[in-house]
Design a protein around this motif. Sequence first.
Motif, PDB file in Angstrom:
ATOM      1  N   GLU A   1      14.275  92.270  53.669  1.00  0.00           N
ATOM      2  CA  GLU A   1      14.336  91.667  52.335  1.00  0.00           C
ATOM      3  C   GLU A   1      14.203  92.749  51.258  1.00  0.00           C
ATOM      4  O   GLU A   1      14.965  92.769  50.279  1.00  0.00           O
TER       5      GLU A   1
ATOM      6  N   TRP B   1      11.461  91.430  58.907  1.00  0.00           N
ATOM      7  CA  TRP B   1      12.255  90.618  57.979  1.00  0.00           C
ATOM      8  C   TRP B   1      11.861  90.903  56.530  1.00  0.00           C
ATOM      9  O   TRP B   1      12.716  90.913  55.636  1.00  0.00           O
TER      10      TRP B   1
ATOM     11  N   LYS C   1      12.894  83.711  56.015  1.00  0.00           N
ATOM     12  CA  LYS C   1      12.813  83.827  57.476  1.00  0.00           C
ATOM     13  C   LYS C   1      11.453  84.379  57.892  1.00  0.00           C
ATOM     14  O   LYS C   1      10.826  83.875  58.837  1.00  0.00           O
TER      15      LYS C   1
ATOM     16  N   TYR D   1      16.091  86.372  53.866  1.00  0.00           N
ATOM     17  CA  TYR D   1      15.312  87.173  54.806  1.00  0.00           C
ATOM     18  C   TYR D   1      13.817  86.998  54.557  1.00  0.00           C
ATOM     19  O   TYR D   1      13.017  86.926  55.497  1.00  0.00           O
TER      20      TYR D   1
END
Length: 471
Positions: A444, A440, A461, A458
């Motif tokens: 990003e 993630w 997350k 992201y």
Amino acid sequence: MLKMEAEMKLDRWGYQVRTSSDACISAINSYYHQVLSYERKRAVILEAPKSDPECVLGNILAAHFLCSADPSRTPEFVNAAKSHLECATSYEKAVFEVIQYLISSDRDDDLAVQLHSKLLQEFPKDLLSLKRAQVLCFYMGRLDLFLGIVEQVLPINEHEDYIYGMLAFALLELGRMDDAEKAGKKGYELNKDDVWSQHALCHVYQYECRFKEAVEFMINCAQSWGSLSSFMYTHNWWHIALCYLEGHAAMTKVQDIYDERIWKELERSDATAPEVYLNAAGLLLRLFVRGAHDILKDRLNELANCVTDQAFWFLEWHFDILILWTLSCTGRFNEAEDLLKGLNSRVSMMSKTKQQQMHRGLTLAEALYRYGKGEYKEAVELLGHNFDAINYKIIGASDEQLDVFTEVHITLLLETGEASAAIQAIEKQLNKREGAPFLWYLLEKACLILGREEAASYGQKAKQLEAAYFT
């Protein structure tokens, strides 16, 4: 007849072995245990021919052990076995045929697998031969072949513990995680010290991003690891370190495992250095990809100083590729180029079929050499935009060991301005491991490069996932 009966012993599997020596059959049975439990006293097999120089099984098993431990001594034990083959039992003759072919210089791997399958059809309780088949198929990148063999002998071995760890490993490498977990748990229930079942379960938990569960399980098992081989001991701790790393535990935990559980293994008088270096290099590459340069430099240089020794080259492809990165990353370009030339030379002497199979291995080797040098554009051109590490099992690495090369590929795409291609590669990995925070973060980063608004979500997350693992 009485003399013939007196000269016959039964081994652990209940198969007849021509020997009158209790010490010989005891050494053979001890060797079975050492191999199946990944312990470090496999040299016990050399006691078998000492106790009975005429025992065919003792001699040929010793020859197989020495093929990696001390190759120059292998022929004398093969010849000793061959000279008494006429008096051997049918089981000993079958094992002799398989091992003699396995250690021959011009063997065909597919035929070697077929010979193992044939042996196990006649002698299905021989789990040592089953383990040899597993190792052979692993280095061929063909655990699908092994799964057929292990399922073939499973019905007659359903109460044997070691078989379930082998079954579990084949299943997980083929992506059948639920079935692998069931098999691993069965092996663990039968014998909580069965390290291959422990290892297989850790693989499953790690793949499914159950990092905390994996660490707690393996730490609980660790008390049984004191007698393991250098590879298995450091490899189990490597798995724990990766779970800490992927779950974003404190970096000191990873560092402590490297220093106290992997590198410190070298202080043991019976340590096998290449097995330690393999797991050390694999962990350092993971740290490098994640930018943990503060704890890398001294450790990486220390490792590089060790693996400049050519005695550690050409032992196995996965290790050679990690050595190439280690050497080039630390500026030892001449040594790295010598290793790369040596790999090319070895491939050129293979059969055409084998050359085709190992072409990917060579490509990956050169790419990691370029990556270590900082030649990112050249490295990514070698790997291509559609690189998938799962297609490189021929180097003799598990899915978990191969994952780092996918991470390298993604970071190369990002470093060379190929953010869109990186997103495609990241999303492919997220479809398999949605709970991996690092993926993630990579997503990003790729979206930030492209100026996409969803980049922040992201990153959030990733942080949410980290908070759920280790605090």
